[in-house]
Design an enzyme around this catalytic site. Structure first.
Site, PDB file in Angstrom:
ATOM      1  N   ARG A 257      11.124  -9.027   7.086  1.00  0.00           N
ATOM      2  CA  ARG A 257      12.565  -8.893   7.336  1.00  0.00           C
ATOM      3  C   ARG A 257      12.824  -7.978   8.520  1.00  0.00           C
ATOM      4  O   ARG A 257      13.674  -8.262   9.378  1.00  0.00           O
ATOM      5  CB  ARG A 257      13.243  -8.348   6.080  1.00  0.00           C
ATOM      6  CG  ARG A 257      14.731  -8.054   6.214  1.00  0.00           C
ATOM      7  CD  ARG A 257      15.254  -7.514   4.875  1.00  0.00           C
ATOM      8  NE  ARG A 257      16.658  -7.148   4.949  1.00  0.00           N
ATOM      9  CZ  ARG A 257      17.117  -5.965   5.326  1.00  0.00           C
ATOM     10  NH1 ARG A 257      16.259  -5.009   5.706  1.00  0.00           N
ATOM     11  NH2 ARG A 257      18.412  -5.714   5.345  1.00  0.00           N
TER      12      ARG A 257
ATOM     13  N   VAL B 103      10.856  -7.316  11.077  1.00  0.00           N
ATOM     14  CA  VAL B 103      10.474  -8.012  12.314  1.00  0.00           C
ATOM     15  C   VAL B 103      11.535  -9.032  12.702  1.00  0.00           C
ATOM     16  O   VAL B 103      11.993  -9.078  13.856  1.00  0.00           O
ATOM     17  CB  VAL B 103       9.107  -8.709  12.139  1.00  0.00           C
ATOM     18  CG1 VAL B 103       8.819  -9.623  13.330  1.00  0.00           C
ATOM     19  CG2 VAL B 103       7.989  -7.682  11.987  1.00  0.00           C
TER      20      VAL B 103
ATOM     21  N   ASP C 253      -4.618  -0.899  -0.786  1.00  0.00           N
ATOM     22  CA  ASP C 253      -5.836  -0.083  -0.787  1.00  0.00           C
ATOM     23  C   ASP C 253      -5.709   1.196   0.034  1.00  0.00           C
ATOM     24  O   ASP C 253      -6.511   2.120  -0.136  1.00  0.00           O
ATOM     25  CB  ASP C 253      -7.016  -0.894  -0.257  1.00  0.00           C
ATOM     26  CG  ASP C 253      -7.327  -2.103  -1.125  1.00  0.00           C
ATOM     27  OD1 ASP C 253      -7.036  -2.050  -2.336  1.00  0.00           O
ATOM     28  OD2 ASP C 253      -7.847  -3.099  -0.598  1.00  0.00           O
TER      29      ASP C 253
END
Length: 324
Positions: free
Chosen positions: A25, A27, A132
């Site tokens: 969104r 971008v 991660d």
């Protein structure tokens, strides 16, 4: 002089992470506000290879900031290592006269952007999207904080039942080869022992710690361990055989990737999406975005993959260890 950017594409690649939709969104809306045309590539690099490209407008990203996952879809596509596959994928970009590409994902996604930049001189910007938190050049990745909240909530619930039954619980947490998520979740939920890739698994030390806890009057324990380090079911049996104490292993698994992104991830993703467009308009390509001390930064994507090393959170680990 850098080529003027008129059309850009955005894709999400690898494992999904909460906040990816917010980044898309960011971008799309930032680019549209600059007068650019925007395309979305469905299903990551696989979609680039198979020409799954769709136009995006403001309505395409309406009501997406609070949604988990990625509405563009994602996929692991190891075939992208093949030079012929990459060449065909870049032909897809040329077909739509796309001038630049924004890639949201983890280190594998960055590698794809690196190869497109190196081999074809195509302007690519990488946005770190993975639970991660294992991407170099950034304090946090999109999705990490949400996954942390999910893991802590799960451990809190496990502690309730472990306390009731005087049980030892092993909790396997995602992170691959990075212990950030495990350390932070364990510290926030008061785990009695932490096992992370950066420190390795010392079973005798673990057994001594459990025994010390019993000697101090503890009647239960929570052990947090990063995935891929050992068979947690087998470890649970070893502990139960050693102490005669009921021991159960819980693998949190993909539940950590799901759910609505927390406010931190929504804000981070939105900022990074806007920043990616700014960098492209400034003539930058082959860069990856990060956040350092609350400030957005960018690095050479090739240097980030080849040379930079992510520091281990030693202070957090030691703080948690001193609270066992």
């Amino acid at each position: 002089m850098a080529k003027q950017i008129k059309k850009i594409a955005v894709l999400t690649s690898g494992g999904d992470a909460p906040g990816m939709n917010a980044a898309i969104r960011g971008v799309v809306r930032a680019a549209l506000n600059e007068g650019l045309e925007v395309y979305g590539v469905q299903d990551g690099y696989y979609g680039l290879y198979t020409d799954r490209v769709i136009p995006l407008d403001r309505r395409s990203v309406s009501e997406t900031i609070n949604r988990g996952g990625t509405f563009l879809g994602s996929a692991r596509f190891p075939q992208f290592k093949d030079p012929d596959v990459r060449k065909k994928s870049v032909e897809t970009l040329k077909k739509y006269d796309i001038d630049a590409l924004v890639v949201i994902g983890g280190d594998g996604s960055y590698m794809g952007a690196k190869l497109i930049t190196e081999e074809f001189g195509y302007p690519c910007i990488g946005i770190p999207g993975t639970i991660d938190n294992d991407i170099v050049g950034t304090d946090y990745t999109i999705g990490y904080q949400t996954a942390l909240e999910t893991a802590v909530e799960a451990i809190d619930r496990l502690r309730d039942t472990s306390t009731s039954h005087q049980r030892i619980s092993i909790v396997e947490i995602m992170g691959r080869h990075c212990g950030d998520l495990t350390i932070s979740a364990a510290l926030a939920s008061g785990c009695e022992y932490i096992i992370v890739p950066e420190k390795g698994l010392d079973k005798e030390s673990l057994m001594r710690n459990i025994e010390d806890g019993f000697n101090k009057g503890k009647r239960h324990a929570i052990i947090a361990i990063t995935e891929l380090m050992t068979d947690v079911q087998a470890l649970a049996k070893e502990i139960e055989d050693r102490f005669g104490h009921e021991t159960r292993a819980t693998v949190l698994g993909h539940i950590q990737r799901g759910g609505a992104p927390c406010p931190f991830d929504r804000i981070l993703a939105s900022r990074m999406g806007v920043y990616a467009v700014d960098l492209l308009l400034q003539g930058h390509g082959g860069r990856c975005i990060g956040i350092k001390n609350e400030n957005l930064v960018h690095h050479d994507i090739i240097d980030a993959i080849n040379n930079m090393r992510r520091p281990f959170k030693e202070e957090l680990f030691e703080a948690a260890r001193k609270l066992f």
